[in-house]
Design an enzyme around this catalytic site. Structure first.
Site: not given
Length: 324
Positions: A189, A192, A13, A11, A270-271
């Protein structure tokens, strides 16, 4: 230290993996003022809404196939240097169309970077095409149709990202049926920004193999039991969750209770630079803040490879590589 541990990630992006230094170079290339989003070589945002604005501004700095090749190669090389053997990156053909590059060229640029990183380091990687939830069900269905039609060898899965609190999961069932019929792996997703109900809705209406995040399932003991019994894999991103204040701190993060309940969990970033983390840092936090042993963490990495959207020969090679 966890530097000796092999790593895998499901995961991330890809635009969200842009190092600030690379963003600054891209900004100079296109004469873009980044003072509102980058200060002291760090991204600047205050809440989820401003995070999305900052993310979109960074994404706008990549405009050509070559730009995207550079981004993918940069991130995957960084991962490989930290001991990562496998990575799935979340990609948005919609963004490729929005910037005028086109979805096909966007994917080809990323693929070139992935192949360059593999040639240089050996890291294996795949792309998951994502629909954007807040663009609505029809837009996501069109993205699903594109993913089903494109048949790129490095595109092996489909995700749904974006504003979790917009639209019901049921409205996206048709999009997921399209990509399921095309043989793509499914993740979504949920759990969250929205509560446990969003995870349950995803299981009921989409039937994914994995849930992106899913950590707020901890709010419902019966749901946690269901996740464990059905073997659904959670792509957990602790650093992201704490940065976005889904949980106040790592001490209150539910990774350990989920793991101890038998839920199949994995570690992800994630980011990463937006949340002042990295995959290596997530492994460090798991070990030294959350108290997981090396064998616990190896189990999470093995789970990631078992749940990866790859062909079986590749999976077997990756599993074998864990123990080299």
């Amino acid at each position: 230290m966890t530097a000796h541990l092999k790593k895998a990630e499901l995961h991330c992006h890809i635009e969200g993996a842009t190092p600030p230094e690379l963003a600054l170079r891209q900004a100079r290339k296109y004469s873009v003022d980044t003072s509102a989003i980058i200060r002291d070589k760090a991204y600047v945002w205050e809440d989820f809404t401003s995070f999305v604005r900052c993310y979109d501004s960074v994404a706008s700095l990549f405009r050509t196939q070559g730009d995207y090749a550079l981004l993918a190669e940069t991130y995957l090389t960084e991962l490989a240097e930290a001991g990562t053997i496998y990575s799935e990156i979340i990609v948005s053909p919609d963004h490729g169309n929005t910037i005028g590059l086109g979805a096909d060229a966007y994917l080809e640029g990323l693929a070139a970077g992935m192949e360059a990183a593999k040639a240089k380091t050996g890291i294996e990687s795949r792309m998951l095409i994502t629909g954007i939830r807040h663009l609505g069900p029809e837009s996501v269905a069109k993205t699903a149709e594109y993913a089903a039609m494109r048949r790129h060898p490095l595109v092996t899965g489909f995700n749904l990202a974006g504003e979790e609190r917009m639209h019901s999961v049921a409205e996206f069932a048709r999009a997921f049926d399209i990509v399921r019929d095309a043989g793509l792996g499914l993740t979504i997703h949920a759990g969250e920004l929205s509560g446990a109900f969003s995870v349950r809705d995803a299981l009921d209406h989409v039937r994914p193999a994995r849930i992106s995040h899913g950590v707020r399932a901890i709010e419902d003991a019966d749901l946690v039991k269901r996740l464990a019994e059905e073997g659904v894999v959670l792509e957990v991103c602790p650093g992201s969750n704490v940065s976005l204040q889904v949980f106040a701190d790592f001490a209150s993060h539910p990774l350990r209770p989920l793991y101890e309940a038998g839920v199949r969990v994995t570690l992800n970033s994630d980011d990463p630079p937006f949340f002042h983390t990295s995959l290596a840092q997530e492994y460090e936090v798991a070990a030294h803040v959350m108290g997981f042993s090396d064998s616990d963490i190896d189990r999470m990495t093995k789970t990631a490879i078992e749940a990866a959207f790859v062909d079986e020969p590749t999976r077997e090679r990756l599993l074998a590589a864990l123990h080299v």
